[in-house]
Design an enzyme around this catalytic site. Structure first.
Site, mmCIF file in Angstrom:
data_model
loop_
_atom_site.group_PDB
_atom_site.id
_atom_site.type_symbol
_atom_site.label_atom_id
_atom_site.label_comp_id
_atom_site.label_asym_id
_atom_site.label_seq_id
_atom_site.Cartn_x
_atom_site.Cartn_y
_atom_site.Cartn_z
ATOM 1 N N SER A 76 0.791 -1.228 0.000
ATOM 2 C CA SER A 76 0.000 0.000 0.000
ATOM 3 C C SER A 76 0.825 1.280 0.000
ATOM 4 O O SER A 76 0.266 2.376 -0.121
ATOM 5 C CB SER A 76 -0.965 0.019 1.195
ATOM 6 N N LYS A 79 0.183 3.722 -2.704
ATOM 7 C CA LYS A 79 -0.783 4.826 -2.660
ATOM 8 C C LYS A 79 -0.113 6.191 -2.513
ATOM 9 O O LYS A 79 -0.740 7.216 -2.779
ATOM 10 C CB LYS A 79 -1.785 4.592 -1.531
ATOM 11 N N SER A 141 -5.989 3.857 4.114
ATOM 12 C CA SER A 141 -5.342 3.010 3.114
ATOM 13 C C SER A 141 -6.378 2.267 2.285
ATOM 14 O O SER A 141 -6.204 1.088 1.945
ATOM 15 C CB SER A 141 -4.380 2.008 3.776
ATOM 16 N N LYS A 243 3.369 6.429 5.102
ATOM 17 C CA LYS A 243 2.413 5.414 4.683
ATOM 18 C C LYS A 243 2.878 4.019 5.079
ATOM 19 O O LYS A 243 4.061 3.696 5.013
ATOM 20 C CB LYS A 243 2.243 5.480 3.149
#
Length: 401
Positions: A76, A79, A141, A243
């Site tokens: 993720s 992203k 997320s 993140k």
């Protein structure tokens, strides 16, 4: 001596460059700490991870790392690339925060609550503002939000992936290729710890408003409130992003960043063994970097650091400075070992406009460039009258003989 650069003797490089005029000494670093004795820097703490890197934000210098150029699944953390593309497309006027984004059947089916991945919870076949979906993607997320945003920005997730790769190339991410906007495993979807650090650096530098979404601790969609999975947001007030990522093939991943004073560091830990471990290892790296490296503010914009001879102008000299604050990060205790050089053209001829780029100032440590900035004219120099120009033309010819 304290890092005054001895700029009265600031050297210029060879290749036909003129000897610089005597410049004014630069200011001392803002609010300097007590002098620290030079220390041998101990090895960085080694994360329990397949690849990791600690990068200085100001210079892009790698302070420590292992396997950081090897391909890994970004999970993720993908992203962050999605956020960067959305920010760039907003800047270019292609999309805007008030756009209504549809949560399509595909986005809901591939990334919604019925899947094994993280989701935001936006209702299928209904719209929400781009701002809300982007926030849900960053904080929660949400895979569903990432797909819906990709479809809105480019028509399909496949077309958006092409945009991701175009922007990645502009950033300099030479070891990366993206196949989707959310980060689940897919053929030809990979990156490196180093590339991801470059990405984080680019997002912070170019799109601070979008970057700020990553420090939001929780976000609510409908009746569902979900926390940010970055545990460091609760453990250290200097951490403001970036993140998390996880799936079975990628392991536990974390791209983190913290700012203390003028200094910012970026840590990327890929393939860790648990959510707890990735957080502990990332914070250990950040603390190590802040302990053994320091950032100094060398020059402020608008202040003269050198003067240079000008021909055919109403004034004989032009004052040179920097357009942006010039900062440098060095190992603690090595501040006095920095060495400056200044590259300027051999001949400057008026007119010269304020802000015009005229050469470069570089700072090296142990022969390596650790800071570099364009030199610009602080004040304009208007063209002189006919007879002054004629006189200077003669002397320019004479000195060239």
């Amino acid at each position: 001596m304290k890092f005054r650069f001895a700029l009265a003797a600031l050297a210029t490089t060879a290749m036909g460059l003129a000897i610089a005029q005597t410049p004014a000494p630069p200011p001392q670093p803002a609010a300097p700490a007590a002098p620290a004795a030079a220390v041998a820097i101990p090895p960085a703490p080694t994360p329990t991870a397949t690849a990791w890197v600690l990068m200085d934000y100001i210079t892009g210098q790698v302070l420590a790392g292992e396997n950081y150029n090897e391909r890994v699944e970004p999970a993720s953390i993908t992203k962050v690339m999605t956020s960067y593309v959305l920010a760039a497309e907003q800047k270019n006027g292609k999309i805007k925060p008030t756009d209504q984004v549809m949560m399509s059947e595909r986005a809901w089916r591939e990334g919604g609550a019925g899947t094994d991945g993280s989701y935001s919870g936006f209702a299928v076949n209904k719209t929400a503002s781009l701002l809300d979906m982007e926030t849900g993607m960053a904080v929660q997320s949400g895979n569903d939000a990432a797909i819906a945003l990709a479809e809105h920005a480019a028509g399909s997730q496949e077309a958006f992936a092409a945009l991701m790769n175009n922007y990645a190339a502009q950033i300099g991410m030479k070891g990366s290729h993206f196949a989707n906007a959310h980060g689940l495993s897919a053929p030809e979807h990979y990156s490196t710890a180093y590339d991801l650090a470059l990405l984080g650096r680019a997002l912070i530098r170019e799109y601070p408003e979008q970057y700020a979404f990553n420090k939001i601790k929780e976000f609510t969609v409908g009746t569902i409130t979900q926390p940010n999975r970055n545990l460091l947001l609760w453990r250290d007030a200097s951490v403001d992003g970036i993140k998390t990522g996880h799936h079975s093939a990628a392991g536990y991943c974390l791209m983190s960043s913290a700012k203390r004073g003028d200094q910012r560091l970026i840590a990327v830990v890929m393939g860790s063994t648990s959510e707890k471990q990735r957080a502990e290892d990332s914070l250990a790296l950040l603390n190590w970097g802040f302990r053994f490296y320091e950032t100094h503010r060398l020059y402020e914009p608008g202040k003269a650091i050198a003067t240079q001879r000008v021909w055919k102008g109403q004034a004989k000299d032009v004052q040179l400075g920097v357009a942006q604050p010039m900062l440098v990060s060095v190992p603690r205790g090595r501040y006095d070992d920095l060495k400056p050089t200044m590259d300027v053209p051999k001949t400057l001829v008026a007119p010269i406009t304020a802000g015009q780029a005229i050469g470069t100032v570089k700072v090296t440590l142990d022969g390596k460039v650790v800071a570099e900035s364009p030199l610009v004219a602080i004040t304009p120099i208007e063209e002189a009258g006919f007879f002054r120009r004629l006189w200077d033309a003669f002397w320019m010819w004479w000195e060239s003989e």
